[in-house]
Design a protein around this motif. Structure first.
Motif, PDB file in Angstrom:
ATOM      1  N   VAL A 137      61.256  59.748  77.857  1.00 40.86           N
ATOM      2  CA  VAL A 137      62.688  59.537  77.616  1.00 40.86           C
ATOM      3  C   VAL A 137      62.990  59.685  76.134  1.00 40.86           C
ATOM      4  O   VAL A 137      64.014  60.239  75.742  1.00 40.86           O
ATOM      5  CB  VAL A 137      63.118  58.152  78.141  1.00 40.86           C
ATOM      6  N   VAL A 138      62.091  59.164  75.291  1.00 41.02           N
ATOM      7  CA  VAL A 138      62.176  59.378  73.848  1.00 41.02           C
ATOM      8  C   VAL A 138      60.849  59.968  73.391  1.00 41.02           C
ATOM      9  O   VAL A 138      59.870  59.996  74.145  1.00 41.02           O
ATOM     10  CB  VAL A 138      62.484  58.067  73.089  1.00 41.02           C
ATOM     11  N   ASP A 139      60.803  60.427  72.152  1.00 39.98           N
ATOM     12  CA  ASP A 139      59.639  61.159  71.670  1.00 39.98           C
ATOM     13  C   ASP A 139      58.549  60.270  71.100  1.00 39.98           C
ATOM     14  O   ASP A 139      57.361  60.588  71.214  1.00 39.98           O
ATOM     15  CB  ASP A 139      60.078  62.177  70.609  1.00 39.98           C
ATOM     16  N   LEU A 140      58.910  59.164  70.469  1.00 39.44           N
ATOM     17  CA  LEU A 140      57.887  58.365  69.817  1.00 39.44           C
ATOM     18  C   LEU A 140      58.415  56.963  69.520  1.00 39.44           C
ATOM     19  O   LEU A 140      59.619  56.686  69.640  1.00 39.44           O
ATOM     20  CB  LEU A 140      57.416  59.035  68.529  1.00 39.44           C
ATOM     21  N   MET A 141      57.498  56.103  69.100  1.00 35.42           N
ATOM     22  CA  MET A 141      57.823  54.753  68.681  1.00 35.42           C
ATOM     23  C   MET A 141      57.398  54.598  67.227  1.00 35.42           C
ATOM     24  O   MET A 141      56.306  55.025  66.838  1.00 35.42           O
ATOM     25  CB  MET A 141      57.107  53.725  69.558  1.00 35.42           C
ATOM     26  N   ALA A 142      58.252  53.994  66.390  1.00 32.60           N
ATOM     27  CA  ALA A 142      57.953  53.843  64.963  1.00 32.60           C
ATOM     28  C   ALA A 142      58.354  52.452  64.504  1.00 32.60           C
ATOM     29  O   ALA A 142      59.347  51.878  64.961  1.00 32.60           O
ATOM     30  CB  ALA A 142      58.708  54.897  64.143  1.00 32.60           C
ATOM     31  N   GLU A 143      57.549  51.896  63.587  1.00 27.54           N
ATOM     32  CA  GLU A 143      57.805  50.545  63.094  1.00 27.54           C
ATOM     33  C   GLU A 143      59.032  50.485  62.201  1.00 27.54           C
ATOM     34  O   GLU A 143      59.793  49.528  62.243  1.00 27.54           O
ATOM     35  CB  GLU A 143      56.579  50.039  62.316  1.00 27.54           C
ATOM     36  N   ASP A 144      59.189  51.509  61.356  1.00 28.75           N
ATOM     37  CA  ASP A 144      60.317  51.522  60.425  1.00 28.75           C
ATOM     38  C   ASP A 144      60.632  52.967  60.070  1.00 28.75           C
ATOM     39  O   ASP A 144      60.006  53.909  60.584  1.00 28.75           O
ATOM     40  CB  ASP A 144      59.999  50.699  59.167  1.00 28.75           C
ATOM     41  N   VAL A 145      61.591  53.159  59.168  1.00 24.96           N
ATOM     42  CA  VAL A 145      62.024  54.517  58.811  1.00 24.96           C
ATOM     43  C   VAL A 145      60.923  55.301  58.108  1.00 24.96           C
ATOM     44  O   VAL A 145      60.683  56.468  58.443  1.00 24.96           O
ATOM     45  CB  VAL A 145      63.314  54.454  57.956  1.00 24.96           C
ATOM     46  N   PRO A 146      60.195  54.750  57.123  1.00 25.97           N
ATOM     47  CA  PRO A 146      59.104  55.528  56.512  1.00 25.97           C
ATOM     48  C   PRO A 146      58.053  55.955  57.535  1.00 25.97           C
ATOM     49  O   PRO A 146      57.553  57.090  57.493  1.00 25.97           O
ATOM     50  CB  PRO A 146      58.520  54.559  55.478  1.00 25.97           C
ATOM     51  N   SER A 147      57.711  55.056  58.452  1.00 15.86           N
ATOM     52  CA  SER A 147      56.746  55.421  59.497  1.00 15.86           C
ATOM     53  C   SER A 147      57.306  56.536  60.381  1.00 15.86           C
ATOM     54  O   SER A 147      56.580  57.458  60.773  1.00 15.86           O
ATOM     55  CB  SER A 147      56.405  54.192  60.340  1.00 15.86           C
ATOM     56  N   LEU A 148      58.571  56.466  60.687  1.00 13.31           N
ATOM     57  CA  LEU A 148      59.211  57.512  61.485  1.00 13.31           C
ATOM     58  C   LEU A 148      59.122  58.868  60.794  1.00 13.31           C
ATOM     59  O   LEU A 148      58.764  59.886  61.416  1.00 13.31           O
ATOM     60  CB  LEU A 148      60.672  57.134  61.734  1.00 13.31           C
ATOM     61  N   LEU A 149      59.440  58.891  59.497  1.00 16.94           N
ATOM     62  CA  LEU A 149      59.427  60.163  58.765  1.00 16.94           C
ATOM     63  C   LEU A 149      58.016  60.748  58.691  1.00 16.94           C
ATOM     64  O   LEU A 149      57.835  61.973  58.727  1.00 16.94           O
ATOM     65  CB  LEU A 149      60.000  59.956  57.359  1.00 16.94           C
ATOM     66  N   ARG A 150      57.011  59.901  58.583  1.00 16.13           N
ATOM     67  CA  ARG A 150      55.640  60.419  58.558  1.00 16.13           C
ATOM     68  C   ARG A 150      55.241  60.994  59.918  1.00 16.13           C
ATOM     69  O   ARG A 150      54.566  62.027  59.987  1.00 16.13           O
ATOM     70  CB  ARG A 150      54.669  59.296  58.155  1.00 16.13           C
ATOM     71  N   GLN A 151      55.676  60.350  60.997  1.00 11.04           N
ATOM     72  CA  GLN A 151      55.275  60.809  62.328  1.00 11.04           C
ATOM     73  C   GLN A 151      55.964  62.114  62.737  1.00 11.04           C
ATOM     74  O   GLN A 151      55.373  62.927  63.450  1.00 11.04           O
ATOM     75  CB  GLN A 151      55.579  59.717  63.360  1.00 11.04           C
ATOM     76  N   ILE A 152      57.189  62.312  62.310  1.00 10.43           N
ATOM     77  CA  ILE A 152      57.899  63.530  62.732  1.00 10.43           C
ATOM     78  C   ILE A 152      57.634  64.695  61.795  1.00 10.43           C
ATOM     79  O   ILE A 152      58.087  65.822  62.067  1.00 10.43           O
ATOM     80  CB  ILE A 152      59.416  63.278  62.845  1.00 10.43           C
ATOM     81  N   ASP A 153      56.919  64.452  60.702  1.00  9.25           N
ATOM     82  CA  ASP A 153      56.631  65.529  59.755  1.00  9.25           C
ATOM     83  C   ASP A 153      55.818  66.632  60.447  1.00  9.25           C
ATOM     84  O   ASP A 153      54.816  66.361  61.127  1.00  9.25           O
ATOM     85  CB  ASP A 153      55.849  64.978  58.560  1.00  9.25           C
ATOM     86  N   GLY A 154      56.234  67.874  60.306  1.00  8.18           N
ATOM     87  CA  GLY A 154      55.552  69.018  60.897  1.00  8.18           C
ATOM     88  C   GLY A 154      56.070  69.399  62.273  1.00  8.18           C
ATOM     89  O   GLY A 154      55.680  70.452  62.805  1.00  8.18           O
ATOM     90  N   PRO A 207      65.015  77.779  64.576  1.00  4.09           N
ATOM     91  CA  PRO A 207      63.948  76.765  64.552  1.00  4.09           C
ATOM     92  C   PRO A 207      63.725  76.232  63.139  1.00  4.09           C
ATOM     93  O   PRO A 207      63.792  76.971  62.159  1.00  4.09           O
ATOM     94  CB  PRO A 207      62.718  77.529  65.061  1.00  4.09           C
ATOM     95  N   VAL A 208      63.470  74.926  63.052  1.00  4.71           N
ATOM     96  CA  VAL A 208      63.240  74.265  61.768  1.00  4.71           C
ATOM     97  C   VAL A 208      62.003  73.397  61.900  1.00  4.71           C
ATOM     98  O   VAL A 208      61.857  72.634  62.858  1.00  4.71           O
ATOM     99  CB  VAL A 208      64.444  73.398  61.348  1.00  4.71           C
ATOM    100  N   ILE A 209      61.074  73.529  60.937  1.00  2.00           N
ATOM    101  CA  ILE A 209      59.897  72.661  60.881  1.00  2.00           C
ATOM    102  C   ILE A 209      60.219  71.501  59.946  1.00  2.00           C
ATOM    103  O   ILE A 209      60.551  71.704  58.772  1.00  2.00           O
ATOM    104  CB  ILE A 209      58.661  73.433  60.398  1.00  2.00           C
ATOM    105  N   LEU A 210      60.156  70.310  60.463  1.00  2.00           N
ATOM    106  CA  LEU A 210      60.509  69.125  59.681  1.00  2.00           C
ATOM    107  C   LEU A 210      59.490  68.869  58.588  1.00  2.00           C
ATOM    108  O   LEU A 210      58.282  68.897  58.829  1.00  2.00           O
ATOM    109  CB  LEU A 210      60.603  67.906  60.600  1.00  2.00           C
ATOM    110  N   GLN A 211      59.972  68.633  57.387  1.00  2.00           N
ATOM    111  CA  GLN A 211      59.138  68.276  56.241  1.00  2.00           C
ATOM    112  C   GLN A 211      59.686  66.978  55.658  1.00  2.00           C
ATOM    113  O   GLN A 211      60.449  66.976  54.696  1.00  2.00           O
ATOM    114  CB  GLN A 211      59.150  69.391  55.196  1.00  2.00           C
TER     115      GLN A 211
END
Length: 519
Positions: free
Chosen positions: A231-248, A257-261
């Motif tokens: 239903v959703v893509d991932l679980m993250a503790e906070d915003v910095p953790s979210l940004l690290r997980q979605i990187d790439g 298409p856009v590759i997230l950095q």
């Protein structure tokens, strides 16, 4: 090493020219150099010019590229907490616009909402789907939810994430009063919502079957189950953790298409400005109710005291703000009418002697109207019960005590001056036959009796004033037509001897006097 050429008494220092030429700097010609005359000749000072040019070139070559890099390495953060309404929609749209204008790497919508208006939800989704910058919806912080309209917004994101102890779902459409929409209309609205949420889930590669069940059956999921059921893509503790997980991650946008950095991106919050916060405050049902009550009270004060100005201005402003606020809420017009009726009854209580019956009717009418005003059973759309009780009681006391006292003071007969003496009761201090002295309001007055002799010590009532002379009559408490107070009137009567000064009479007494004159 210094090299020079001689021309009369002029000398030119050429070592600077040679160094300048070796560096290959443009504009390194003698005409660009400043020549200063000295006692022994002219010395060319080029070192300062070279230094300034070098600093300018260094700034253009290094500083500007770094500034552009800082702009493009940003992630815009939009925080949404509360009901989805036109104000919230405008705020999210502004955040996405800001991300596009600054060429940000992504925009993160931190979401915590119980739901809201479908029209506002659609405005948000349309802007998200048209965004050239990847949109990430993050249901956060812990304890937050993406219910009802929030489920649709989450499904529309390029990346959907949830914090621990959050939930998503319960997206079944309901009417403005929070109840199910029955019959054919309810089926049409539900099918339309199902089609939309399935389309969003398919577009983003998420679980379309569960999305449909969230609309038809109001199903909900916690963050772990939501990730497990796609239903959703991932679980993250906070915003910095979210940004690290979605990187790439690679996401699809209208621009391609856009590759997230985002791992090293700088988070730039875009908060609500003053006007957005003010309008969001007005969308609160409690604020709308307070503004409406204030507007009605102030306008009634203005109408009862024309020319006061301030109550009229305050009432007009409060009424316009209340109408704007009520326009964003599902209101019940019958409840609004009952509130108006309650204020009319309060106002009538001040003008009419009803022994409290009109005030009681006003309390009942305003109380019922306040309870019915918001046509929704959703907790976030209801007016606080203690607030209703407090406002109704305050308005009732204000009209019955404050306004009532002011009106009675305006009606009260003047207590000073000549007008204040009319109707006052005093005592004869001498024989009035017809002239003599009376004692009224702590002072002795010359007086003239208008009917027969009045003995010393008898009570008299003032019926007229002429300069410092009072015209009085014998006061008999039970005598018709001669009782003092605000209900009596001042008239003039005539007899065969001429015109007497004004007498304090009632309508019945005047009729008897007129009959006597005709005889």
């Amino acid at each position: 090493m210094k090299q020079g050429g001689k021309l009369g008494r002029l000398t030119v220092q050429t070592s600077s020219l040679v160094s300048c030429a070796r560096l290959g700097w443009p504009g390194c010609v003698p005409r660009d150099l400043r020549i200063v005359r000295t006692g022994r000749g002219v010395v060319v000072k080029a070192a300062i010019v070279r230094l300034v040019l070098f600093l300018l070139l260094f700034s253009a070559a290094f500083v500007a590229p770094h500034a552009r890099a800082d702009t493009t390495s940003q992630v815009v953060l939009v925080r949404v907490k509360g009901v989805i309404n036109p104000v919230t929609a405008a705020y999210i749209v502004r955040g996405i616009d800001t991300a596009e204008q600054t060429s940000a790497r992504a925009v993160v919508i931190q979401l915590d909402t119980p739901g809201g208006l479908m029209d506002s939800m659609r405005d948000i989704i349309q802007r998200m789907l048209a965004s050239k910058v990847p949109v990430v919806v993050y249901v956060s912080p812990a304890g937050a939810r993406a219910a009802s309209a929030g489920t649709f917004i989450t499904m529309a994101a390029n990346v959907a994430a949830m914090a621990p102890n959050t939930n998503i779902g319960a997206a079944h459409p309901v009417s403005g009063n929070g109840q199910d929409i029955s019959d054919t209309m309810g089926e049409k609205i539900t099918n339309d919502a199902v089609a939309q949420i399935r389309g969003l889930a398919d577009e983003r590669g998420r679980n379309a079957d569960w999305a449909e069940s969230a609309v038809r059956e109001s199903k909900s999921l916690g963050e772990r189950d939501a990730v497990r059921q796609n239903v959703v893509d991932l679980m993250a503790e906070d915003v910095p953790s979210l940004l690290r997980q979605i990187d790439g991650r690679e996401v699809k946008t209208p621009a391609g298409p856009v590759i997230l950095q985002t791992a090293d991106a700088t988070v730039v919050p875009v908060d609500m400005d003053f006007m957005e916060r003010f309008l969001l405050m007005l969308s609160d049902p409690n604020i709308a109710y307070l503004l409406l009550s204030l507007a009605m009270t102030a306008l009634f004060l203005e109408f009862s005291n024309p020319g006061a100005i301030l109550p009229g201005v305050v009432g007009a402003i409060a009424l316009l703000l209340a109408l704007f606020s009520l326009g964003m809420l599902p209101i019940n017009y019958a409840g609004l009418a009952l509130i108006f009726l309650g204020f009319i009854l309060f106002f009538a209580e001040v003008k009419v002697v009803s022994h409290g019956m009109l005030a009681l009717g006003g309390v009942i009418s305003m109380g019922l109207g306040s309870l019915m005003l918001i046509n929704s059973s959703a907790p976030y759309m209801s007016i606080s019960r203690p607030l209703i009780a407090g406002v109704v009681l305050a308005v009732a006391l204000f009209f019955t005590l404050v306004v009532g006292a002011a009106v009675r003071a305006l009606r009260k007969k003047p207590a000073s001056g000549q007008e204040g003496l009319i109707g006052q009761i005093g005592v004869a201090r001498s024989l009035l036959n017809p002239e003599g002295y009376v004692f009224i309001q702590g002072a002795r007055w010359d007086a003239v009796a208008l009917e027969g002799e009045i003995q010393t010590g008898e009570e008299v009532i003032v019926t007229g004033v002429e300069g410092l002379r009072l015209y009085v009559m014998r006061y008999l408490e039970g005598r018709p037509g001669l009782r003092p107070g605000p209900t009596v009137t001042v008239r003039e009567i005539t007899d065969g001897e001429g015109i007497h000064p004004p007498l304090l009479t009632t309508g019945d007494e005047i009729d008897r006097q007129n009959d006597h004159q005709e005889d």
